[in-house]
Design an enzyme around this catalytic site. Structure first.
Site, PDB file in Angstrom:
ATOM      1  N   SER A 168      32.409  32.710  49.450  1.00 31.18           N
ATOM      2  CA  SER A 168      32.373  34.025  49.909  1.00 31.18           C
ATOM      3  C   SER A 168      33.021  35.155  49.000  1.00 31.18           C
ATOM      4  CB  SER A 168      33.290  34.203  51.330  1.00 31.18           C
ATOM      5  OG  SER A 168      33.025  33.178  51.942  1.00 31.18           O
ATOM      6  N   ARG A 171      43.499  36.432  53.754  1.00 26.00           N
ATOM      7  CA  ARG A 171      42.916  36.103  52.124  1.00 26.00           C
ATOM      8  C   ARG A 171      43.860  36.931  51.548  1.00 26.00           C
ATOM      9  NH1 ARG A 171      40.853  33.085  54.888  1.00 26.00           N
ATOM     10  NH2 ARG A 171      38.928  32.277  54.971  1.00 26.00           N
ATOM     11  N   GLU A 181      36.534  39.374  47.349  1.00 28.21           N
ATOM     12  CA  GLU A 181      37.480  38.385  47.606  1.00 28.21           C
ATOM     13  C   GLU A 181      37.848  37.857  46.210  1.00 28.21           C
ATOM     14  OE1 GLU A 181      36.943  35.536  50.906  1.00 28.21           O
ATOM     15  OE2 GLU A 181      37.287  33.962  49.240  1.00 28.21           O
TER      16      GLU A 181
HETATM   17  C1  LIG Z   1      31.777  26.983  47.117  1.00 26.41           C
HETATM   18  C2  LIG Z   1      33.114  27.558  47.307  1.00 26.41           C
HETATM   19  C3  LIG Z   1      33.724  27.573  48.786  1.00 26.41           C
HETATM   20  C4  LIG Z   1      34.949  28.500  48.849  1.00 26.41           C
HETATM   21  N1  LIG Z   1      35.457  28.438  50.335  1.00 26.41           N
HETATM   22  C5  LIG Z   1      36.473  28.907  50.540  1.00 26.41           C
HETATM   23  C6  LIG Z   1      37.092  28.876  51.881  1.00 26.41           C
HETATM   24  O1  LIG Z   1      36.492  28.413  52.804  1.00 26.41           O
HETATM   25  N2  LIG Z   1      38.301  29.587  52.169  1.00 26.41           N
HETATM   26  C7  LIG Z   1      38.932  30.220  51.223  1.00 26.41           C
HETATM   27  O2  LIG Z   1      40.064  30.577  51.311  1.00 26.41           O
HETATM   28  N3  LIG Z   1      38.572  30.210  49.729  1.00 26.41           N
HETATM   29  C8  LIG Z   1      37.183  29.284  49.579  1.00 26.41           C
HETATM   30  N4  LIG Z   1      36.843  29.452  48.256  1.00 26.41           N
HETATM   31  C9  LIG Z   1      37.632  30.251  47.077  1.00 26.41           C
HETATM   32  C10 LIG Z   1      38.538  29.359  46.426  1.00 26.41           C
HETATM   33  O3  LIG Z   1      37.936  28.026  46.271  1.00 26.41           O
HETATM   34  C11 LIG Z   1      40.162  29.517  46.733  1.00 26.41           C
HETATM   35  O4  LIG Z   1      40.378  30.706  46.705  1.00 26.41           O
HETATM   36  C12 LIG Z   1      40.921  28.561  45.809  1.00 26.41           C
HETATM   37  O5  LIG Z   1      42.181  28.460  46.389  1.00 26.41           O
HETATM   38  C13 LIG Z   1      40.852  29.091  44.328  1.00 26.41           C
HETATM   39  O6  LIG Z   1      41.712  27.758  43.809  1.00 26.41           O
HETATM   40  P1  LIG Z   1      41.408  27.991  42.228  1.00 26.41           P
HETATM   41  O7  LIG Z   1      42.515  26.995  41.790  1.00 26.41           O
HETATM   42  O8  LIG Z   1      40.245  27.902  41.630  1.00 26.41           O
HETATM   43  O9  LIG Z   1      41.983  29.371  41.689  1.00 26.41           O
HETATM   44  P2  LIG Z   1      41.439  30.320  40.437  1.00 26.41           P
HETATM   45  O10 LIG Z   1      40.204  30.879  40.894  1.00 26.41           O
HETATM   46  O11 LIG Z   1      41.650  29.702  39.248  1.00 26.41           O
HETATM   47  O12 LIG Z   1      42.536  31.423  40.425  1.00 26.41           O
HETATM   48  C14 LIG Z   1      42.663  32.347  41.604  1.00 26.41           C
HETATM   49  C15 LIG Z   1      43.888  33.111  41.497  1.00 26.41           C
HETATM   50  O13 LIG Z   1      44.887  32.569  41.624  1.00 26.41           O
HETATM   51  C16 LIG Z   1      45.692  32.519  40.505  1.00 26.41           C
HETATM   52  N5  LIG Z   1      46.587  31.471  40.421  1.00 26.41           N
HETATM   53  C17 LIG Z   1      45.735  30.326  40.134  1.00 26.41           C
HETATM   54  N6  LIG Z   1      46.650  29.195  39.943  1.00 26.41           N
HETATM   55  C18 LIG Z   1      48.085  29.739  39.928  1.00 26.41           C
HETATM   56  C19 LIG Z   1      49.432  29.477  40.176  1.00 26.41           C
HETATM   57  N7  LIG Z   1      49.550  28.051  40.060  1.00 26.41           N
HETATM   58  N8  LIG Z   1      50.318  30.280  40.290  1.00 26.41           N
HETATM   59  C20 LIG Z   1      50.090  31.555  40.467  1.00 26.41           C
HETATM   60  N9  LIG Z   1      48.896  32.201  40.434  1.00 26.41           N
HETATM   61  C21 LIG Z   1      47.619  31.197  40.312  1.00 26.41           C
HETATM   62  C22 LIG Z   1      44.841  33.145  39.531  1.00 26.41           C
HETATM   63  O14 LIG Z   1      45.420  33.783  38.420  1.00 26.41           O
HETATM   64  C23 LIG Z   1      43.881  34.105  40.197  1.00 26.41           C
HETATM   65  O15 LIG Z   1      44.357  35.292  40.509  1.00 26.41           O
HETATM   66  C24 LIG Z   1      35.653  28.752  47.864  1.00 26.41           C
HETATM   67  C25 LIG Z   1      35.048  28.791  46.686  1.00 26.41           C
HETATM   68  C26 LIG Z   1      33.933  28.337  46.312  1.00 26.41           C
HETATM   69  C27 LIG Z   1      33.237  28.119  44.935  1.00 26.41           C
END
Ligand SMILES: Cc1cc2nc3c(=O)[nH]c(=O)nc-3n(C[C@H](O)[C@H](O)[C@H](O)COP(=O)(O)OP(=O)(O)OC[C@H]3O[C@@H](n4cnc5c(N)ncnc54)[C@H](O)[C@@H]3O)c2cc1C
Length: 349
Positions: free
Chosen positions: A243, A169, A342
Protein backbone atom coordinates in the site's frame (compact mmCIF):
# COMPACT_ATOMS: atom_id res chain seq x y z
CA UNK A 1 33.07 -4.13 13.72
CA UNK A 2 34.34 -6.08 10.74
CA UNK A 3 35.99 -3.71 8.20
CA UNK A 4 35.41 -6.32 5.48
CA UNK A 5 31.66 -5.77 5.81
CA UNK A 6 32.02 -2.08 4.87
CA UNK A 7 31.57 -1.45 1.14
CA UNK A 8 31.55 1.78 -0.85
CA UNK A 9 29.21 2.89 -3.69
CA UNK A 10 26.78 0.01 -3.45
CA UNK A 11 23.85 -0.20 -5.89
CA UNK A 12 20.65 -0.49 -3.81
CA UNK A 13 18.35 -1.72 -6.57
CA UNK A 14 18.46 -5.34 -5.25
CA UNK A 15 17.79 -4.13 -1.71
CA UNK A 16 14.34 -2.55 -2.25
CA UNK A 17 11.17 -4.30 -3.38
CA UNK A 18 10.27 -1.40 -5.68
CA UNK A 19 13.52 -2.14 -7.53
CA UNK A 20 14.39 1.57 -7.74
CA UNK A 21 17.95 2.49 -8.60
CA UNK A 22 20.01 4.38 -6.02
CA UNK A 23 23.56 4.18 -4.72
CA UNK A 24 24.60 3.96 -1.06
CA UNK A 25 27.78 5.92 -0.34
CA UNK A 26 28.79 3.35 2.32
CA UNK A 27 27.03 0.05 3.06
CA UNK A 28 27.51 -2.32 6.01
CA UNK A 29 25.75 -5.67 6.36
CA UNK A 30 25.31 -6.06 10.13
CA UNK A 31 25.47 -9.66 11.35
CA UNK A 32 26.49 -9.01 14.96
CA UNK A 33 24.69 -6.51 17.21
CA UNK A 34 27.92 -5.98 19.19
CA UNK A 35 29.35 -4.25 16.10
CA UNK A 36 26.78 -1.45 16.37
CA UNK A 37 28.43 0.86 18.96
CA UNK A 38 31.77 0.88 17.07
CA UNK A 39 30.10 1.24 13.69
CA UNK A 40 27.93 4.16 14.80
CA UNK A 41 30.89 5.83 16.54
CA UNK A 42 32.88 5.57 13.30
CA UNK A 43 30.00 7.10 11.31
CA UNK A 44 29.83 9.97 13.81
CA UNK A 45 33.58 10.61 13.54
CA UNK A 46 33.36 10.61 9.75
CA UNK A 47 30.26 12.86 9.78
CA UNK A 48 28.21 10.26 7.89
CA UNK A 49 24.42 10.28 8.22
CA UNK A 50 23.15 6.77 9.10
CA UNK A 51 20.18 4.92 7.57
CA UNK A 52 18.83 1.52 8.56
CA UNK A 53 17.67 -0.94 5.95
CA UNK A 54 15.68 -4.12 6.52
CA UNK A 55 14.12 -5.88 3.55
CA UNK A 56 13.54 -2.57 1.73
CA UNK A 57 9.81 -3.28 1.32
CA UNK A 58 8.60 -0.02 2.85
CA UNK A 59 11.13 2.40 1.42
CA UNK A 60 11.21 4.73 -1.56
CA UNK A 61 14.70 5.81 -2.59
CA UNK A 62 14.26 9.45 -3.59
CA UNK A 63 17.83 9.40 -4.89
CA UNK A 64 21.31 8.28 -3.88
CA UNK A 65 21.87 7.70 -0.17
CA UNK A 66 24.72 9.67 1.42
CA UNK A 67 26.62 8.37 4.45
CA UNK A 68 26.29 4.89 5.92
CA UNK A 69 23.45 2.47 5.13
CA UNK A 70 23.31 -0.39 7.66
CA UNK A 71 21.53 -3.48 6.41
CA UNK A 72 20.08 -5.36 9.38
CA UNK A 73 21.18 -8.96 8.85
CA UNK A 74 21.01 -10.22 12.45
CA UNK A 75 19.61 -13.76 12.64
CA UNK A 76 18.21 -16.12 15.26
CA UNK A 77 14.90 -17.23 16.79
CA UNK A 78 14.60 -18.51 20.36
CA UNK A 79 12.02 -19.25 23.01
CA UNK A 80 12.62 -16.98 26.03
CA UNK A 81 10.10 -18.26 28.54
CA UNK A 82 7.45 -20.93 28.57
CA UNK A 83 4.39 -20.70 30.81
CA UNK A 84 4.75 -16.94 30.98
CA UNK A 85 1.06 -16.62 31.77
CA UNK A 86 -0.96 -19.74 31.27
CA UNK A 87 0.24 -21.25 28.01
CA UNK A 88 1.73 -18.04 26.59
CA UNK A 89 5.31 -18.25 25.35
CA UNK A 90 7.68 -15.39 24.66
CA UNK A 91 9.50 -15.85 21.37
CA UNK A 92 12.41 -13.63 20.39
CA UNK A 93 13.46 -13.10 16.78
CA UNK A 94 16.50 -11.14 15.64
CA UNK A 95 15.86 -8.02 13.55
CA UNK A 96 17.13 -9.50 10.28
CA UNK A 97 14.88 -12.56 10.30
CA UNK A 98 12.54 -12.44 7.29
CA UNK A 99 9.06 -11.66 8.63
CA UNK A 100 6.97 -14.16 6.67
CA UNK A 101 9.33 -17.07 7.35
CA UNK A 102 9.21 -16.18 11.05
CA UNK A 103 5.38 -16.25 11.09
CA UNK A 104 5.45 -19.72 9.50
CA UNK A 105 8.11 -20.98 11.96
CA UNK A 106 5.93 -19.74 14.80
CA UNK A 107 2.90 -21.57 13.41
CA UNK A 108 4.86 -24.77 12.86
CA UNK A 109 5.81 -24.69 16.55
CA UNK A 110 2.23 -24.09 17.68
CA UNK A 111 2.91 -20.47 18.65
CA UNK A 112 -0.23 -18.71 17.38
CA UNK A 113 -1.01 -15.01 17.01
CA UNK A 114 0.92 -14.05 13.86
CA UNK A 115 -1.17 -15.98 11.31
CA UNK A 116 -3.11 -12.90 10.08
CA UNK A 117 0.24 -11.21 9.38
CA UNK A 118 1.45 -13.96 7.05
CA UNK A 119 3.10 -13.02 3.76
CA UNK A 120 3.89 -9.41 4.72
CA UNK A 121 7.35 -8.83 3.23
CA UNK A 122 10.28 -7.41 5.14
CA UNK A 123 12.18 -8.12 8.33
CA UNK A 124 11.24 -8.71 11.96
CA UNK A 125 13.15 -5.59 13.06
CA UNK A 126 11.16 -3.25 10.82
CA UNK A 127 7.78 -4.72 11.80
CA UNK A 128 7.36 -2.47 14.89
CA UNK A 129 8.49 0.62 12.93
CA UNK A 130 5.16 1.07 11.19
CA UNK A 131 3.23 -1.28 13.49
CA UNK A 132 2.54 -3.63 10.59
CA UNK A 133 -1.02 -4.77 10.33
CA UNK A 134 -3.32 -6.86 8.18
CA UNK A 135 -6.67 -8.61 8.46
CA UNK A 136 -7.58 -7.22 11.88
CA UNK A 137 -4.23 -7.78 13.65
CA UNK A 138 -1.37 -5.36 14.25
CA UNK A 139 2.03 -6.14 15.68
CA UNK A 140 1.00 -4.01 18.70
CA UNK A 141 -1.51 -6.79 19.57
CA UNK A 142 1.13 -9.54 19.80
CA UNK A 143 4.42 -7.83 20.62
CA UNK A 144 5.84 -8.25 24.13
CA UNK A 145 8.99 -6.12 24.07
CA UNK A 146 12.06 -5.35 22.00
CA UNK A 147 15.78 -4.77 22.37
CA UNK A 148 17.29 -1.76 20.63
CA UNK A 149 20.44 0.32 20.57
CA UNK A 150 19.59 3.85 21.67
CA UNK A 151 21.80 6.12 19.56
CA UNK A 152 21.04 9.11 21.78
CA UNK A 153 22.19 7.45 25.04
CA UNK A 154 24.76 5.15 23.42
CA UNK A 155 23.40 2.03 25.19
CA UNK A 156 21.27 -1.03 24.46
CA UNK A 157 17.77 -0.65 25.94
CA UNK A 158 14.67 -2.79 26.47
CA UNK A 159 11.32 -1.30 25.45
CA UNK A 160 7.95 -2.82 26.37
CA UNK A 161 5.23 -2.77 23.70
CA UNK A 162 3.51 -0.02 25.71
CA UNK A 163 6.64 2.17 25.33
CA UNK A 164 6.56 2.01 21.53
CA UNK A 165 3.87 4.62 20.80
CA UNK A 166 1.98 2.29 18.49
CA UNK A 167 -0.80 3.77 16.34
CA UNK A 168 -2.22 2.99 12.90
CA UNK A 169 0.87 2.29 10.71
CA UNK A 170 2.89 4.36 13.13
CA UNK A 171 5.14 4.13 16.18
CA UNK A 172 7.78 5.94 18.19
CA UNK A 173 10.34 4.63 15.67
CA UNK A 174 8.59 6.06 12.59
CA UNK A 175 7.29 9.47 13.75
CA UNK A 176 8.26 10.67 17.22
CA UNK A 177 11.93 9.55 17.35
CA UNK A 178 12.91 8.41 13.83
CA UNK A 179 16.46 7.06 13.66
CA UNK A 180 17.01 7.07 17.44
CA UNK A 181 16.60 3.33 18.02
CA UNK A 182 18.24 0.49 16.11
CA UNK A 183 15.97 -2.49 16.80
CA UNK A 184 18.08 -5.62 17.19
CA UNK A 185 15.48 -8.17 18.41
CA UNK A 186 11.72 -8.31 18.92
CA UNK A 187 9.79 -10.50 21.40
CA UNK A 188 6.26 -11.75 20.87
CA UNK A 189 3.73 -13.18 23.34
CA UNK A 190 2.22 -16.14 21.47
CA UNK A 191 -0.01 -18.96 22.53
CA UNK A 192 -1.53 -22.17 21.21
CA UNK A 193 -4.92 -21.11 22.56
CA UNK A 194 -4.95 -17.50 21.42
CA UNK A 195 -8.41 -16.74 19.92
CA UNK A 196 -8.34 -16.52 16.13
CA UNK A 197 -9.22 -13.20 14.47
CA UNK A 198 -11.66 -14.09 11.71
CA UNK A 199 -13.93 -11.10 11.35
CA UNK A 200 -11.89 -8.94 9.02
CA UNK A 201 -11.69 -8.69 5.25
CA UNK A 202 -12.33 -11.79 3.24
CA UNK A 203 -11.07 -14.34 5.77
CA UNK A 204 -14.47 -15.79 6.65
CA UNK A 205 -15.53 -16.13 3.02
CA UNK A 206 -12.17 -17.66 2.03
CA UNK A 207 -12.47 -20.23 4.84
CA UNK A 208 -16.03 -21.08 3.93
CA UNK A 209 -15.10 -21.39 0.21
CA UNK A 210 -12.38 -23.84 1.31
CA UNK A 211 -14.99 -25.83 3.26
CA UNK A 212 -13.37 -25.06 6.64
CA UNK A 213 -15.95 -24.74 9.42
CA UNK A 214 -13.70 -25.03 12.52
CA UNK A 215 -10.57 -23.16 11.44
CA UNK A 216 -7.17 -23.55 13.03
CA UNK A 217 -4.41 -20.91 12.97
CA UNK A 218 -2.91 -22.84 10.02
CA UNK A 219 -6.22 -22.49 8.11
CA UNK A 220 -6.25 -18.74 8.79
CA UNK A 221 -2.65 -18.38 7.57
CA UNK A 222 -3.49 -20.35 4.40
CA UNK A 223 -6.56 -18.15 3.78
CA UNK A 224 -4.59 -14.93 4.35
CA UNK A 225 -1.82 -16.10 2.02
CA UNK A 226 -4.31 -17.03 -0.71
CA UNK A 227 -6.18 -13.71 -0.41
CA UNK A 228 -2.97 -11.71 -0.49
CA UNK A 229 -1.63 -13.61 -3.50
CA UNK A 230 -4.86 -12.92 -5.40
CA UNK A 231 -4.86 -9.20 -4.59
CA UNK A 232 -1.30 -7.94 -4.35
CA UNK A 233 1.48 -8.05 -6.94
CA UNK A 234 4.48 -10.19 -5.98
CA UNK A 235 7.47 -7.81 -5.61
CA UNK A 236 9.69 -10.53 -7.12
CA UNK A 237 7.71 -10.13 -10.36
CA UNK A 238 6.64 -6.47 -10.28
CA UNK A 239 8.33 -3.80 -8.14
CA UNK A 240 6.09 -2.40 -5.41
CA UNK A 241 6.02 -1.40 -1.74
CA UNK A 242 2.53 -2.70 -0.93
CA UNK A 243 0.00 0.00 0.00
CA UNK A 244 1.52 3.30 -1.04
CA UNK A 245 -0.93 5.41 1.00
CA UNK A 246 -2.46 5.00 4.44
CA UNK A 247 -6.23 4.71 4.69
CA UNK A 248 -7.25 8.18 5.96
CA UNK A 249 -8.86 8.31 9.42
CA UNK A 250 -11.71 10.85 9.24
CA UNK A 251 -14.39 12.05 11.68
CA UNK A 252 -17.68 10.13 11.23
CA UNK A 253 -19.51 13.35 10.24
CA UNK A 254 -17.05 14.02 7.40
CA UNK A 255 -17.43 10.44 6.18
CA UNK A 256 -21.24 10.77 6.23
CA UNK A 257 -21.02 14.01 4.19
CA UNK A 258 -18.68 12.35 1.69
CA UNK A 259 -20.97 9.32 1.44
CA UNK A 260 -23.92 11.52 0.53
CA UNK A 261 -21.87 12.92 -2.40
CA UNK A 262 -20.19 9.59 -3.23
CA UNK A 263 -22.60 6.81 -2.19
CA UNK A 264 -20.15 3.97 -2.93
CA UNK A 265 -17.43 5.33 -0.63
CA UNK A 266 -15.98 2.50 1.47
CA UNK A 267 -15.45 3.31 5.18
CA UNK A 268 -15.39 1.29 8.38
CA UNK A 269 -14.97 1.86 12.11
CA UNK A 270 -11.33 2.45 13.04
CA UNK A 271 -11.66 1.47 16.70
CA UNK A 272 -9.78 0.72 18.86
CA UNK A 273 -7.01 2.65 17.09
CA UNK A 274 -9.00 5.87 16.90
CA UNK A 275 -12.38 6.07 18.61
CA UNK A 276 -14.83 8.41 16.81
CA UNK A 277 -12.91 8.16 13.56
CA UNK A 278 -13.61 6.05 10.51
CA UNK A 279 -11.07 4.53 8.19
CA UNK A 280 -11.76 5.38 4.55
CA UNK A 281 -10.47 3.04 1.85
CA UNK A 282 -7.76 5.07 0.10
CA UNK A 283 -7.77 2.55 -2.76
CA UNK A 284 -11.44 3.35 -3.46
CA UNK A 285 -10.74 7.11 -3.52
CA UNK A 286 -7.83 6.64 -5.94
CA UNK A 287 -9.69 4.20 -8.17
CA UNK A 288 -12.78 6.42 -8.39
CA UNK A 289 -10.55 9.38 -9.23
CA UNK A 290 -9.60 7.43 -12.36
CA UNK A 291 -6.06 6.32 -11.53
CA UNK A 292 -6.36 2.54 -11.50
CA UNK A 293 -4.09 1.04 -14.18
CA UNK A 294 -2.63 4.44 -15.15
CA UNK A 295 0.97 4.18 -16.38
CA UNK A 296 3.58 6.90 -16.84
CA UNK A 297 6.90 5.64 -18.17
CA UNK A 298 8.41 3.13 -15.75
CA UNK A 299 5.86 3.69 -12.99
CA UNK A 300 2.15 2.97 -12.70
CA UNK A 301 -0.90 2.45 -10.51
CA UNK A 302 -1.52 -1.30 -10.25
CA UNK A 303 -4.29 -2.51 -12.53
CA UNK A 304 -6.03 -4.61 -9.84
CA UNK A 305 -5.30 -2.61 -6.66
CA UNK A 306 -5.25 1.20 -6.94
CA UNK A 307 -3.57 1.56 -3.54
CA UNK A 308 -0.40 -0.04 -4.91
CA UNK A 309 2.06 1.93 -7.06
CA UNK A 310 4.33 -0.24 -9.18
CA UNK A 311 7.67 0.12 -10.93
CA UNK A 312 8.20 -1.76 -14.19
CA UNK A 313 11.98 -1.36 -14.07
CA UNK A 314 14.69 1.06 -15.08
CA UNK A 315 13.12 4.01 -13.24
CA UNK A 316 14.07 6.25 -10.37
CA UNK A 317 12.28 7.33 -7.22
CA UNK A 318 11.63 10.82 -8.60
CA UNK A 319 9.26 9.43 -11.25
CA UNK A 320 7.34 7.41 -8.68
CA UNK A 321 7.13 10.33 -6.25
CA UNK A 322 5.89 12.67 -9.02
CA UNK A 323 3.09 10.19 -9.79
CA UNK A 324 2.27 9.91 -6.06
CA UNK A 325 2.10 13.73 -5.80
CA UNK A 326 -0.34 13.91 -8.70
CA UNK A 327 -2.56 11.25 -7.12
CA UNK A 328 -2.54 13.08 -3.77
CA UNK A 329 -3.48 16.38 -5.48
CA UNK A 330 -6.26 14.75 -7.48
CA UNK A 331 -7.79 13.01 -4.43
CA UNK A 332 -7.60 16.26 -2.47
CA UNK A 333 -9.31 18.20 -5.26
CA UNK A 334 -12.09 15.62 -5.71
CA UNK A 335 -12.89 14.64 -2.09
CA UNK A 336 -11.08 17.23 0.09
CA UNK A 337 -9.17 14.32 1.67
CA UNK A 338 -5.40 14.49 2.22
CA UNK A 339 -3.64 11.19 1.53
CA UNK A 340 -0.52 10.33 3.50
CA UNK A 341 2.28 8.24 2.03
CA UNK A 342 3.02 4.96 3.86
CA UNK A 343 6.59 4.05 2.75
CA UNK A 344 9.52 5.94 4.22
CA UNK A 345 11.59 8.24 1.98
CA UNK A 346 15.33 7.61 1.90
CA UNK A 347 18.09 9.32 -0.07
CA UNK A 348 18.50 12.71 -1.67
CA UNK A 349 16.33 13.78 -4.61
C1 LIG B 1 3.66 -6.59 -1.45
C2 LIG B 1 3.73 -5.85 -0.14
C3 LIG B 1 2.71 -6.02 0.79
C4 LIG B 1 2.76 -5.35 2.03
N1 LIG B 1 1.74 -5.53 2.89
C5 LIG B 1 1.77 -4.91 4.09
C6 LIG B 1 0.69 -5.09 5.03
O1 LIG B 1 -0.25 -5.85 4.77
N2 LIG B 1 0.75 -4.43 6.20
C7 LIG B 1 1.78 -3.61 6.53
O2 LIG B 1 1.78 -3.03 7.62
N3 LIG B 1 2.82 -3.41 5.66
C8 LIG B 1 2.83 -4.04 4.47
N4 LIG B 1 3.86 -3.84 3.58
C9 LIG B 1 4.96 -2.92 3.92
C10 LIG B 1 6.22 -3.60 4.49
O3 LIG B 1 6.28 -4.95 4.14
C11 LIG B 1 6.32 -3.50 6.02
O4 LIG B 1 6.28 -2.15 6.41
C12 LIG B 1 7.61 -4.13 6.56
O5 LIG B 1 7.57 -4.19 7.97
C13 LIG B 1 8.87 -3.39 6.12
O6 LIG B 1 9.98 -4.21 6.51
P1 LIG B 1 11.39 -4.04 5.84
O7 LIG B 1 12.32 -4.92 6.58
O8 LIG B 1 11.30 -4.26 4.38
O9 LIG B 1 11.71 -2.52 6.19
P2 LIG B 1 12.46 -1.44 5.28
O10 LIG B 1 11.59 -1.09 4.11
O11 LIG B 1 13.85 -1.87 4.98
O12 LIG B 1 12.50 -0.21 6.30
C14 LIG B 1 11.31 0.45 6.68
C15 LIG B 1 11.65 1.46 7.78
O13 LIG B 1 12.07 0.77 8.94
C16 LIG B 1 13.40 1.19 9.34
N5 LIG B 1 14.06 0.01 9.87
C17 LIG B 1 14.32 -1.15 9.22
N6 LIG B 1 14.89 -2.03 10.05
C18 LIG B 1 15.02 -1.41 11.25
C19 LIG B 1 15.54 -1.79 12.52
N7 LIG B 1 16.04 -3.01 12.74
N8 LIG B 1 15.52 -0.88 13.54
C20 LIG B 1 14.99 0.35 13.36
N9 LIG B 1 14.48 0.76 12.18
C21 LIG B 1 14.49 -0.10 11.15
C22 LIG B 1 14.03 1.74 8.08
O14 LIG B 1 15.06 2.65 8.37
C23 LIG B 1 12.82 2.40 7.42
O15 LIG B 1 12.58 3.65 8.02
C24 LIG B 1 3.86 -4.50 2.33
C25 LIG B 1 4.89 -4.35 1.39
C26 LIG B 1 4.84 -5.02 0.18
C27 LIG B 1 5.97 -4.86 -0.80
Amino acid sequence: MNPQHLRQHVQLQPYNTLGLMAVAEYFYALTNADDLPGLLAMAKTQGWPVQLLGGGSNIVFAGDVPGLTIQMNLRGIRECSADYAGDTVIIEAAAGEPWHAFTQTALANGWCGLENLSLIPGSVGAAPVQNIGAYGVEIADVMHSLRAYDREQGVFVELAASDCGFAYRDSLFKSAQPGRYVIVAVRFALSATRPLVLGYGDIASALSAAGVSSPTAHDVARAVIAIRQSKLPDPALLGNAGSFFKNPLLPAAQVAALQSDFPGLVAYAAQPQAPGLQKVAAGWLIEQAGWKGYRRGAVAVHERQALVLVHHGGGHGAELLALADDIVASVKARYGVQLEQEPVLMGQA
